[in-house]
Motif scaffolding. Structure first.
Motif, short mmCIF file in Angstrom:
data_model
loop_
_atom_site.label_atom_id
_atom_site.label_comp_id
_atom_site.label_asym_id
_atom_site.label_seq_id
_atom_site.Cartn_x
_atom_site.Cartn_y
_atom_site.Cartn_z
N ARG A 41 35.95 60.89 14.86
CA ARG A 41 35.65 61.29 16.23
C ARG A 41 35.48 60.06 17.12
O ARG A 41 35.94 60.03 18.27
N LEU A 42 34.83 59.03 16.59
CA LEU A 42 34.66 57.78 17.34
C LEU A 42 36.03 57.18 17.69
O LEU A 42 36.24 56.75 18.83
N GLN A 43 36.94 57.18 16.73
CA GLN A 43 38.28 56.66 17.00
C GLN A 43 38.98 57.46 18.11
O GLN A 43 39.63 56.88 18.99
N GLU A 44 38.84 58.77 18.07
CA GLU A 44 39.46 59.60 19.11
C GLU A 44 38.84 59.32 20.49
O GLU A 44 39.55 59.26 21.49
N GLU A 45 37.53 59.13 20.51
CA GLU A 45 36.87 58.87 21.78
C GLU A 45 37.23 57.49 22.32
O GLU A 45 37.36 57.30 23.54
N ILE A 46 37.43 56.54 21.43
CA ILE A 46 37.86 55.21 21.86
C ILE A 46 39.27 55.29 22.45
O ILE A 46 39.56 54.69 23.48
N LYS A 47 40.14 56.05 21.80
CA LYS A 47 41.50 56.24 22.33
C LYS A 47 41.44 56.88 23.71
O LYS A 47 42.16 56.50 24.63
N TYR A 48 40.55 57.86 23.85
CA TYR A 48 40.39 58.54 25.13
C TYR A 48 39.89 57.56 26.21
O TYR A 48 40.38 57.56 27.34
N CYS A 49 38.93 56.72 25.85
CA CYS A 49 38.41 55.72 26.79
C CYS A 49 39.52 54.74 27.20
O CYS A 49 39.62 54.38 28.38
N ASN A 50 40.33 54.33 26.24
CA ASN A 50 41.45 53.44 26.55
C ASN A 50 42.42 54.11 27.52
O ASN A 50 42.91 53.48 28.46
N LYS A 51 42.68 55.39 27.30
CA LYS A 51 43.57 56.14 28.19
C LYS A 51 42.97 56.22 29.59
O LYS A 51 43.67 56.05 30.59
N LEU A 52 41.67 56.48 29.67
CA LEU A 52 41.00 56.54 30.98
C LEU A 52 41.12 55.20 31.71
O LEU A 52 41.41 55.16 32.91
N PHE A 53 40.88 54.11 30.98
CA PHE A 53 41.01 52.78 31.58
C PHE A 53 42.43 52.57 32.12
O PHE A 53 42.62 52.09 33.23
N GLU A 54 43.43 52.95 31.32
CA GLU A 54 44.82 52.80 31.76
C GLU A 54 45.10 53.63 33.00
O GLU A 54 45.76 53.17 33.94
N ASP A 55 44.58 54.86 33.01
CA ASP A 55 44.78 55.73 34.17
C ASP A 55 44.11 55.15 35.42
O ASP A 55 44.69 55.16 36.51
N PHE A 56 42.89 54.65 35.26
CA PHE A 56 42.18 54.06 36.39
C PHE A 56 42.92 52.82 36.91
O PHE A 56 43.04 52.61 38.12
N LEU A 57 43.42 52.00 35.99
CA LEU A 57 44.17 50.80 36.40
C LEU A 57 45.44 51.19 37.14
O LEU A 57 45.79 50.57 38.15
N ARG A 58 46.14 52.20 36.64
CA ARG A 58 47.37 52.65 37.29
C ARG A 58 47.07 53.16 38.70
O ARG A 58 47.76 52.83 39.66
N ARG A 59 46.01 53.96 38.83
CA ARG A 59 45.63 54.48 40.15
C ARG A 59 45.26 53.34 41.11
O ARG A 59 45.63 53.36 42.28
N LEU A 60 44.54 52.37 40.58
CA LEU A 60 44.13 51.23 41.40
C LEU A 60 45.36 50.46 41.89
O LEU A 60 45.44 50.09 43.07
N LYS A 61 46.32 50.24 41.01
CA LYS A 61 47.55 49.53 41.40
C LYS A 61 48.35 50.35 42.41
O LYS A 61 48.91 49.80 43.36
N ASP A 62 48.39 51.68 42.22
CA ASP A 62 49.10 52.54 43.17
C ASP A 62 48.45 52.48 44.55
O ASP A 62 49.14 52.41 45.57
N GLU A 63 47.12 52.49 44.58
CA GLU A 63 46.40 52.41 45.86
C GLU A 63 46.68 51.08 46.54
O GLU A 63 46.88 51.03 47.76
N GLU A 64 46.69 50.00 45.76
CA GLU A 64 46.96 48.68 46.34
C GLU A 64 48.38 48.61 46.88
O GLU A 64 48.62 48.02 47.94
#
Length: 114
Positions: free
Chosen positions: A36-59
């Motif tokens: 479960r920890l591994q799945e949650e870490i993968k999910y956190c990594n995906k969230l970080f990637e999504d946030f970074l992509r949104r930030l770049k799109d906004e810029e």
């Protein structure tokens, strides 16, 4: 996320992954909590990637908006100047001699006022 320095975001993500991997490496591979920890870490990594992509799109959107605004302002300035020239010409009398008239036509063409 937006207000964080990029190095801080990177260090948080790196620490999350490193610490999580240490726990997984030290634990039993069949432990459901570690899976479960591994799945949650993968999910956190995906969230970080999504946030970074949104930030770049906004810029990118902001950059496009700035370019558009700069171009619009430049165009407005050109139009204002051409308007001032035309208004000045309208108020002037038309010259009677051919040479002066040709000079005015030439100046008109050079300044790209049609």
């Amino acid at each position: 996320f937006r207000s964080m320095e990029p190095t801080r975001r990177d260090s948080i993500l790196r620490a999350l992954n490193e610490d999580g991997q240490k726990l997984v490496d030290e634990g039993d591979p069949n432990d459901p909590d570690l899976k479960r920890l591994q799945e949650e870490i993968k999910y956190c990594n995906k969230l970080f990637e999504d946030f970074l992509r949104r930030l770049k799109d906004e810029e990118a959107d902001k950059s496009s908006s700035r370019k558009f605004n700069d171009l619009s302002a430049s165009l407005q300035n050109d139009l204002n100047e051409k308007d001032k020239i035309l208004k000045g010409r309208v108020q002037e009398s038309i010259p009677r001699d051919l040479e002066s008239l040709e000079t005015l036509v030439f100046q008109h063409k050079v300044r790209n006022i049609v």
